[in-house]
Structures are given as structure tokens and as C-alpha cells.
Write a protein that holds these residues in place. Sequence first.
Motif, short mmCIF file in Angstrom:
data_model
loop_
_atom_site.label_atom_id
_atom_site.label_comp_id
_atom_site.label_asym_id
_atom_site.label_seq_id
_atom_site.Cartn_x
_atom_site.Cartn_y
_atom_site.Cartn_z
N GLU A 212 0.88 -1.10 -0.07
CA GLU A 212 -0.06 -0.23 0.01
C GLU A 212 0.85 1.25 0.03
OE1 GLU A 212 -2.65 -0.06 3.32
OE2 GLU A 212 -4.11 1.49 2.39
N GLN B 23 0.52 4.99 -1.59
CA GLN B 23 0.25 6.12 -0.81
C GLN B 23 1.12 7.21 -1.37
OE1 GLN B 23 0.95 4.49 3.20
NE2 GLN B 23 -0.87 5.53 3.85
N LYS C 262 -7.41 6.13 -0.34
CA LYS C 262 -7.48 4.87 0.57
C LYS C 262 -8.55 3.68 0.14
CE LYS C 262 -8.07 3.71 5.46
NZ LYS C 262 -7.61 2.82 5.99
#
Lengths: 228, 406
Positions: A107, A111, A117
Motif C-alpha cells: 500500500e 500512498q 484509501k
Amino acid sequence: MSIIKTKELNKIYDVETIPVHAVNNVSLEFEEGEFTAIIGPSGCGKTTLLNLIGGLDTPTSGEVFINGTNITKLNSREIIDFRLRNIGFVFQAYNLVPVLTAKENVEFIMQLQGISKENRESRVLQLFDQIGLKDKLNNRPGKLSGGQQQRVAVARALASKPKFILADEPTANLDSKSTSNLLDIMLKLNEVENTTFIFSTHDSRVIKRARRLITLEDGKVVKDDIVK
Amino acid sequence: MNTLIKMAWRNIWRNKKRTVLTMSSITIAIFLSLFSRSLQKGTFGNMISNAVKFSSGYLQIQKKGYWEDKTIDETFEQTSKIQNLLEKNKNISSFLPRLESFALASSGLQTKGTMVIGTIPELEDQLNNYSKKIIKGHFISEKDNSIVIGDELASFMKVDVGDSLVLLGQGYHGITAAAKYNIKGILHLPIPQLNKQLGLLPFQECQYFYASENRLTSISLMLNDPELIDKTKDEINNSLNKNYAVMTWAEMNKELLQFVDTKNIGSIIMLAVLYIVIGFGVFGTIMMMTMERRKEFAIMVSIGMRKSKLLIVVFFETLFIGCGAIVLGILISYPVLLYLSQNPIKLSGEFALAMEKVGAEPILPFVLNSEIFIYQTLSVILIVMVAITYPLIFILKFDVLKAMKN
């Protein structure tokens, strides 16, 4: 259509003292969706060539074009941002961030790209499904086997949907079963997502499954074969 | 940002022992510095407070020239104008007229130079709790014609309560001052020098003794807010004519102030040394944490993490270690200093004698104020920030490829 193009690429170490020609006048083109292995004996310049293509190293002369962008002209900050959006890396020693879980490792790169998200979550689940590690989402790298770590590293490389993935000896630390597993996954991703993979390798198991083999010797391309 | 902070937090616990050791060293430094600063400030404050209360007051009105000569001839008359002026000033909490001079005290074969202070016993008692400092006998009242003396003076003179003490001195305009006083009480004050010299007489009796009726050497002023001392001094000065001088406690206690300043500089140097040692400790830890993760940093940069984000991670790591240790240091120090500020350590034996010799009360008083906590906290934060400068520069400049090969 070629996504990577190297033009008379040279990398000479110790120019002042005893020059070593690690990459010698290499001009290559890579098409989208390739599954290519760069092979050759140790010290032939495989890793150096990958580093030049990935913008981790600067050539002594020559140019590297990725989707038409001459990356040798980018400054250090621009090249980091360029890598983030265009290139995925898989390293020999996995090199996951040890304090992040498998999911967080994958992830993290999204980011950095500023992906929302929700989109991150769905992409992570999709990738972990593809690499077969859905049950290891919350494990830190220390709690995963070498093969599992390398699969997570592949998922991390793919997370940002790069133009291509550079993998430097990705199977060097893996046993046969893990290697075969990893290659299956990479081939599947290559087919499903049309991701371009470029490896440097000594591993015959990888060489057997590559569709293009580029052989280097003393920094020069001595063979460039399409394998059926 | 959340992930960067999360990474920083988890990173500091990768080597628990090292983190705990570094935090402990900062915590101990905070505790030691707070303890020593609290003690120093308490000791200095106590010395100044004693000097102000028992002797000078925060401000003192004198006749111009008295401070230079300190003779009974440099006295001034107490007038209602001065009284009104002082009563009207809102920053003056109380004022105390005193007549102060020297006399030769004698009893039997013993003779000693004595500081004789004429004061209004009720006011003096309100201000300094003299009656609680009487160790034998009673404190004087305005109508008495007796004296109270310091305990060391009494023991030198070999006198006790009820004995007589003869005073012989020079009164106003050269008149001989001589009288015999009954000793009504013996007191023990926190200023050793006063215990050796002091004789307190009721104000009017003292004026009579020195033949200086309605005259005084000074009016000591106590203030509601000592921080406004200069403003109050100016206000009084502007209202009085040129025959008067108004002096601050600092002007009257230059030696004490110099002593405090010198000790203060010494203690700040000691603290600086302590902080430098701690600074190197923090520097070592952060540098080690940075160097051993060179490859990890290189990987992160190669996959697309900007170096500025790496800086944020390392900055937060340092912040967690530094701030955690500071909070811990304060949490440990606060109750200890709170207790000690309310229960100063009383010294005895040779240490007490040594302190009395230098004119200090033989106690270790502590103060608890926000100022010392703020300064020590800021000092540690500054040191931690200086200590991470080099690791941060290293991160900005490190060669990704070299680090990956390492």
C-alpha cells in the motif's frame, strides 16, 4: 510499440585510473508486455544495465528513453518521481520495509502516489489474491518465508501499475518450489495486466520461461533472441 | 503522513535496548538538570528573600548619602507626607521604618561590636515572624525598654534571658549613646551573620538611645509584585525630593548578587557539559540508526520515496525518543521537586557549619516553577535537534546506488 529505448549506452567505472566498461555501447528496445531475461556471466554488466534503465545510475554516455522521456536528463528529484509512477523494482534480497506489514508494504507505494484509501484497499486485495497471500496480509516481512517475501515484493512493484518491472536476480535466494511459484505469478501478471518484466538472472529456471533472452558479455550485447 | 509517523514509531522499537538506553540517558539528564536548577534557584532565592526580608526590603528609602557613610547623622525625619505616599502606592504591601546603627555591647568581661536595629516590633513580627524565631524568652513590644539579641551574640557575651546588656555608641550629632537593657529574648535567624551581631530594640527606645527622636535611617518597602520593582522605584523617586534616595535590594546587596551570578554561571557550565555528553549520546544513536538502514533508505528512494520523506521519518524517530524522554523526565522530577520544595532538606554537622560560614542558611531549599521546566525542556529539544542535523544531511546527500551495494 517500444516503451524503453537505450541509445549507445555506456557506463565506464574508474574513468581516471583503470577504466572498466561495465556497459558498452548498448542500444536496445523493449516492447510493452515483454517477459525478458538479461543473462550472462557475473560481472558482464546485467545489474548495471538494469540500474541505468531504472534511472538508479547515470550513464557515462548515451541515453535512456522511457515512453519518449529521456530519463538521463532528469534531475534527482524528477527521477525519483518518475520511478514512482513508471517503474517497478524487484530486488534479489526482497528488501521489504521490515516495520510495515505485507499489506502496508504494498500500500505504501500507492500512498506515495497519492492514491485514495479505497482504491488502495481494492488494489492490495486484488494483488494479494493474485500472489496467493491473502492470508498473510498483516504479517510483517520477518514472519514470511523468502518466497513469500519475494511475492510481496512483486506485488509492491506492481501496485503502482508501472510501465514495466525491473527485477534484479529475483530468484537468486529462492528454492525451486518458490522460484517456480514466483515465475508462475509473474507470468500470470504479465498476461493479465500486460506488465513488462525485465530480469537480470543466472537462473536456468527463469531463462527457460523467458520469451526474450538478451545475452551480455563484457558489457556488450552479444545475443538478443526471441524464444518461442 | 500517518504511515511515515507509524514507520518512525515502529523503527524506534526495532532495537528496544538501544532506544531505552538513549531515552534513559535523556531522562536522567532532564532529572539531574531540573534537580540542580531547582536547588540552585531555591538556594539563591532563599538567600535573596532572607536578605530582602530581614535586612533591606525590596526597596529602601534613605537620606541621600546614607548608603555611602551609614552614620546616624545621615538620618531623616519621618513625615506624614512620606507615609501617605507609601500608603497610596498599590504595589507596596507594607513598609517598615528602621533606625539602624552600631554600638559596643558589653556584659561582664565580654565586649562586641553589635548592629542595633530599632524597629516597630508588631510590623517586624508580621513581616518576619520574629516571635517564632525566638528560641528563649519573648519578642519585644513597642512599649518595652528591653532588647532581643541573636543566639550567637548571646553565647559570645555569655548572657541569657533576664541578664543585662550595656550598649555604648555614638548618637545623633556626636551625642554619647549609652544604656543598659534587659535581655527579653534570644532569637535564631536564617542569616548567620545577623545571629552574631543583631540586637533589636523597640523603635522609639532606639530613637531615644541614639538621641534621634522621630528620625530614621531607612524605610524598607515590601512589594506585592517584585517584578515591578523598577516602576515602583521610579514612582517613589518622582514623588520625593532630592534629599532622599530610593535603592533596590539588588543595589544594596551587590556582593550577594555577584555571588549568585558567579554560582549561576558555574552551574550553567556544568549543565552544558552534561547536555553535551547527552547530545553525543543522542547523535550516536540516531547516526547508528541512520547508517545501519542505508540500504533500506536506498531501496525506499529507488521505489519512489523522496528523500524529504525519509527526513520526516528520521525526524519523527528523534522526536519520539527525545519527547518521550523529556515527558518521562518531567513525570519523575515533578513529584520529587514538589516534595522537596515543600520540605527543604535541613543540613546538620560540618556541612551546615560550612554553609553558615558563607552566610547561607543551612538548608537545601528547592523551588518548583514552570520556568525551570520550560528552559530545561527547550535545552534538551535544542540539543536533540542539533544532534540530528548531521544524520539528516547524510540522508539528503547519500548515494542510493552505493548504499544499495552496501
